[in-house]
Scaffold this active site. Sequence first.
Site, mmCIF file in Angstrom:
data_model
loop_
_atom_site.group_PDB
_atom_site.id
_atom_site.type_symbol
_atom_site.label_atom_id
_atom_site.label_comp_id
_atom_site.label_asym_id
_atom_site.label_seq_id
_atom_site.Cartn_x
_atom_site.Cartn_y
_atom_site.Cartn_z
ATOM 1 N N GLU A 273 0.958 -0.895 -0.254
ATOM 2 C CA GLU A 273 0.221 -0.280 0.042
ATOM 3 C C GLU A 273 0.384 1.054 0.179
ATOM 4 O O GLU A 273 0.329 2.035 0.841
ATOM 5 C CB GLU A 273 -0.870 0.104 0.982
ATOM 6 C CG GLU A 273 -1.793 -0.995 1.341
ATOM 7 C CD GLU A 273 -3.270 -1.230 2.329
ATOM 8 O OE1 GLU A 273 -2.546 0.048 3.850
ATOM 9 O OE2 GLU A 273 -3.442 -2.172 2.963
ATOM 10 N N PRO A 274 1.825 1.495 -1.033
ATOM 11 C CA PRO A 274 3.032 2.368 -1.145
ATOM 12 C C PRO A 274 2.085 3.930 -1.323
ATOM 13 O O PRO A 274 0.725 3.995 -2.410
ATOM 14 C CB PRO A 274 3.946 2.318 -2.115
ATOM 15 C CG PRO A 274 2.787 1.893 -3.448
ATOM 16 C CD PRO A 274 1.694 0.741 -1.972
ATOM 17 N N TYR B 127 5.389 18.405 11.341
ATOM 18 C CA TYR B 127 6.083 17.210 11.926
ATOM 19 C C TYR B 127 7.591 17.592 11.881
ATOM 20 O O TYR B 127 8.897 17.399 12.055
ATOM 21 C CB TYR B 127 6.129 16.206 11.005
ATOM 22 C CG TYR B 127 4.713 15.135 10.289
ATOM 23 C CD1 TYR B 127 3.600 14.702 11.304
ATOM 24 C CD2 TYR B 127 4.267 15.581 9.270
ATOM 25 C CE1 TYR B 127 3.095 14.467 10.729
ATOM 26 C CE2 TYR B 127 3.187 15.084 8.608
ATOM 27 C CZ TYR B 127 2.367 14.213 9.945
ATOM 28 O OH TYR B 127 1.777 13.820 9.343
ATOM 29 N N CYS C 260 -1.724 33.670 10.635
ATOM 30 C CA CYS C 260 -1.565 33.799 11.552
ATOM 31 C C CYS C 260 -0.407 32.832 12.816
ATOM 32 O O CYS C 260 -1.623 32.245 13.673
ATOM 33 C CB CYS C 260 -2.598 34.510 12.231
ATOM 34 S SG CYS C 260 -2.498 36.433 10.903
ATOM 35 N N TYR D 215 1.113 13.883 0.780
ATOM 36 C CA TYR D 215 0.575 14.300 1.939
ATOM 37 C C TYR D 215 0.634 16.210 1.878
ATOM 38 O O TYR D 215 0.871 16.035 2.955
ATOM 39 C CB TYR D 215 1.122 13.268 3.663
ATOM 40 C CG TYR D 215 1.257 12.135 2.966
ATOM 41 C CD1 TYR D 215 0.091 11.829 4.007
ATOM 42 C CD2 TYR D 215 1.977 11.473 3.520
ATOM 43 C CE1 TYR D 215 -0.339 10.028 3.362
ATOM 44 C CE2 TYR D 215 2.345 10.046 3.104
ATOM 45 C CZ TYR D 215 0.974 9.486 3.422
ATOM 46 O OH TYR D 215 0.924 7.963 3.190
HETATM 47 N N1 LLP Z 1 -1.416 1.593 4.706
HETATM 48 C C1 LLP Z 1 -2.357 2.087 5.935
HETATM 49 C C2 LLP Z 1 -2.815 0.890 6.527
HETATM 50 C C3 LLP Z 1 -2.164 3.268 6.197
HETATM 51 O O1 LLP Z 1 -2.004 3.678 7.692
HETATM 52 C C4 LLP Z 1 -0.172 4.465 5.815
HETATM 53 C C5 LLP Z 1 -0.339 5.408 5.917
HETATM 54 C C6 LLP Z 1 -0.228 3.856 4.065
HETATM 55 C C7 LLP Z 1 -0.905 2.265 4.087
HETATM 56 C C8 LLP Z 1 0.324 4.601 3.167
HETATM 57 O O2 LLP Z 1 1.754 4.967 4.041
HETATM 58 P P1 LLP Z 1 3.236 5.251 3.114
HETATM 59 O O3 LLP Z 1 3.126 4.129 1.804
HETATM 60 O O4 LLP Z 1 2.869 6.715 2.903
HETATM 61 O O5 LLP Z 1 4.082 5.765 4.014
HETATM 62 N N2 LLP Z 1 0.493 12.800 6.984
HETATM 63 C C9 LLP Z 1 1.859 11.361 7.132
HETATM 64 C C10 LLP Z 1 1.377 10.624 6.942
HETATM 65 C C11 LLP Z 1 1.171 9.643 7.587
HETATM 66 C C12 LLP Z 1 0.658 8.045 7.093
HETATM 67 C C13 LLP Z 1 -0.171 7.439 7.764
HETATM 68 N N3 LLP Z 1 -0.428 6.297 7.527
HETATM 69 C C14 LLP Z 1 3.059 12.699 6.436
HETATM 70 O O6 LLP Z 1 3.144 13.820 6.059
HETATM 71 O O7 LLP Z 1 4.097 12.206 7.197
#
Ligand code: LLP
Length: 406
Positions: free
Chosen positions: A260-261, A303, A328, A357
């Site tokens: 799930e990228p 973050y 602000c 994101y």
């Molecule tokens: N699958 C599940 C169950 C997840 O919770 C997430 C991300 C993904 C896949 C995708 O993950 P990725 O491949 O993008 O790392 N807003 C934060 C990232 C939050 C990710 C939440 N879950 C940021 O800007 O770094």
Amino acid sequence: MSLDITSLVKKYDTPLYLYDFNNITKRYEELKDAFSGKKSLVAYAVKSNSNLAVIRHLANLGAGADCVSIGEVRRALKAGVKKYHIIFSGVGKRDSEIREALKEDILLINLESEAEMKRVEMIAAELGKEARISIRVNPNVDPKTHPYISTGLHENKFGVSIDTAKRMYIYAKKSDHLNPVGIHFHIGSQLTELSPITEACGIVADLVRSLDAIGIEIKFFDIGGGLGVIYDDEKTIVPADYAKAIISQIKGLDITIVSEPGRYMMANSGIFLTSVLYEKQNGDKRFVIVDGAMNDLLRPSLYNAYHKIEAVQKEGQKTPADVVGPVCESGDFLGKNVELPPLDHHDILVVHSAGAYGFTMSSNYNTRGRAAEVAILDGKDYLIRARETFEDQVRLEESCDTSWQV
Ligand code: LLP
């Protein structure tokens, strides 16, 4: 991507998100190829960038979708993702969301608690259906990433323990309205080390084997997302090593590997463009004030995330400056101590690695309209989301009951 940023900004204005669709293709294919020889599904994490055009582009390549709300499921369906390539995850789902997902007959509903399993069973019974489910296991592995995006420890709200999962599978197997065919875990995001992934895969694969021994056959091994990317100078995991590590842990299992990228597909496929409004000096501190802000790109404020920032076609002696927006809040910054040449009104800054994101976490804070989004494909530019207007923002208020007004 080599782009004429100045003319794109003339055409579309700023703040602007720009995505390189050819890079998205490359990323998808790299990952798919890494799993070649195995049954696999790349289910793109829609939350990272949910623009319909992005999802459609990936769907055309064969990608599935990992969704965390019925809104995301609807986006995936609208963008042409096949029903049997859609997964609905998330720690809390409303009854109406479960009902709709069941009616749409998507591939899997991913469960995160026993209580949720009972709800899904009840709703499936009401509909006279059998719900294909997976269970999110929390393998209690430290992913070694930012605590806000770490999800695989017991102290995090996600998933259930191995013991609970086992109990749930046994229950589901006996139910007329549940069909337990998948297992899921996701230990965190922006993972740059392989060992936690290998460890988590090993733990979950052992559970799959013990389920198999009691006649519960798992068909989908969903490893979640999390593959890290380069924002600055970090070392990351290459897809081939990632796949190899996973495959090494599932030896002997006849199973489809689902990934799930989100970030991996999108972060470095996108940039954020913002125009300089003016410079100012507060004592020793240099500020570059731009028209983009935390409402457009929240990651630095939320973050303390690093995004490389560069000026477009601007020479001169570089000195450190904080790049800040008009919102602000003292926390409204895109970068701190960024080495930049002297800048003038209308100069353009590129904020890198902003495709994941970025737009999806944007808001209307300070009644700022959300940025426009543009795709670049084979050297041509396409508007894929119009700039949000003031009218767009107030429409839902103006259409409400106004009888309280005297
Ligand atoms: N699958 C599940 C169950 C997840 O919770 C997430 C991300 C993904 C896949 C995708 O993950 P990725 O491949 O993008 O790392 N807003 C934060 C990232 C939050 C990710 C939440 N879950 C940021 O800007 O770094």
